[in-house]
Write an enzyme that holds these catalytic residues in place. Structure first.
Site, PDB file in Angstrom:
ATOM      1  N   VAL A 201       0.863  -1.189   0.000  1.00 46.60           N
ATOM      2  CA  VAL A 201       0.000   0.000   0.000  1.00 46.60           C
ATOM      3  C   VAL A 201       0.893   1.231   0.000  1.00 46.60           C
ATOM      4  CG1 VAL A 201      -1.819   1.274   1.196  1.00 46.60           C
ATOM      5  CG2 VAL A 201      -1.745  -1.228   1.377  1.00 46.60           C
ATOM      6  N   HIS A 202       0.752   2.076  -1.022  1.00 46.81           N
ATOM      7  CA  HIS A 202       1.563   3.299  -1.025  1.00 46.81           C
ATOM      8  C   HIS A 202       0.896   4.494  -1.680  1.00 46.81           C
ATOM      9  CE1 HIS A 202       2.329   2.124  -5.204  1.00 46.81           C
ATOM     10  NE2 HIS A 202       2.699   3.371  -5.400  1.00 46.81           N
TER      11      HIS A 202
END
Length: 357
Positions: A201-202
């Protein structure tokens, strides 16, 4: 030709490796690292693992707001281009490094080549979408990974200089898959193949939105097996800022080198991600993917049934994992949308022909 290649983020390092190998058989390449990703696990180790030449310039830009970061990159890249006077500038993907490189070159009337051109999510709230559009409209050579990308460009009136070459990510993955198989990351983490999920997740739409990040982490915690989560430094910062804990089966670890990540991905039951590159790698490796976004530029992965869009909703994410992994697995088709691993050589040949025009 003297070609300045501009990279700055982890996915670009992976894509650069096969292209750089191919280009250097015919041309002089000057490699510029903007420093957009500067953490050792997000940057330095990739050059060693993937045998990428040491950058000729490391601009050390670092993080910051989109405007500040892009502005600093523009200034620094322009100085390099004025000094080197290249025949062409090569940019990759859809980051601020991509945008800054293409704008700096275009304003100096240096031909621009864009690898991974033509992709569209049709969500202009994504900074990456705006970077793609502007870069494509300033490029002289557009190297497109898919037929959908060619059609996207045609709808915007871009037909000159467009080449459907396949995806250099396939080149990189095929080249590195055997090396990744020798990684001992599963043994080091005490995992068995097929017994865990892998998560990344970024995206700002997930990390900067507290409710979205809480919903995603709640879904991870509720899943039926360990969720291995190598956390991007940006993501870890927001987890701490919001006071969100890794609960249930979630195992939060540091970012991993490419070959370790490739082995983990290949052996995962499924991957949960908001990364475009990871979606595509999962597809190529035939690993079910749950995308934590409402759209994707890699529409082929969804059309073929290997990817499902679940957004940042806890219930939808859990249901999507069940859909993609239940009942003995998923049953979609699998096509070679992204080429056969020869994209880098096609790019080399097209650039060489452009030099003779």
């Amino acid at each position: 030709m003297k070609i300045v290649s501009i990279i700055g983020a982890r996915p670009q390092f992976i894509k650069c490796a096969p292209v750089s190998r191919a280009l250097r058989t015919d041309h002089q390449e000057i490699l510029v690292h903007t420093g957009q990703h500067y953490d050792e696990n997000m940057s330095g180790i990739f050059f060693e693992e993937l045998s990428i030449p040491t950058p000729d310039y490391h601009l050390g830009i670092g993080s910051g707001s989109h405007g500040a970061q892009t502005g600093r990159m523009l200034l620094a890249i322009e100085e390099v281009l004025l000094k080197e006077e290249p025949d062409m500038v090569l940019v990759y993907g859809d980051t601020n490094s991509t945008l800054a490189g293409s704008l700096a070159a275009a304003k100096l009337h240096i031909p621009v080549a864009h690898i991974e051109a033509g992709l569209r999510s049709y969500d202009r709230s994504m900074p990456e979408e705006m970077n793609r559009i502007v870069t494509d409209h300033t490029s002289d050579l557009l190297f497109v990974p898919t037929e959908n990308g060619v059609a996207n460009l045609a709808r915007e009136g871009i037909e000159k200089g467009v080449y459907h070459v396949g995806d250099v990510m396939v080149d990189a993955l095929l080249f590195n898959r055997e090396l990744a198989g020798r990684s001992d990351i599963l043994e080091r983490l005490g995992l068995d193949a097929g017994t865990y999920y892998l998560a990344t997740v970024h995206r700002a739409s997930n990390t900067d939105d507290e409710q979205n990040l809480r919903s995603i982490m709640a879904a991870f915690a509720a899943l039926d097996r360990p969720v291995l989560f190598p956390a991007h430094p940006r993501t870890r910062k927001f987890l701490e800022q919001y006071g969100i804990l890794a609960e249930g089966n979630v195992r939060l670890i540091e970012p991993l080198p490419y070959l370790d990540m490739l082995r983990l991905l290949a052996q995962a039951t499924a991957v949960l991600t908001d990364s475009g590159g990871v979606q595509k790698e999962a597809y190529i490796l035939q690993v079910p993917c749950i995308t934590l976004r409402e759209n994707t530029e890699w529409v082929e992965t969804v059309e073929d049934g290997w990817n499902v869009l679940a957004g940042a909703d806890t219930g939808r994410i859990i249901a999507a994992v069940s859909q993609m992994t239940g009942g003995g697995g998923r049953s979609g088709s699998h096509s070679a949308h992204y080429g056969d691993g020869t994209a880098a050589d096609k790019i080399r040949r097209i650039i060489s022909a452009f030099d003779k025009e």
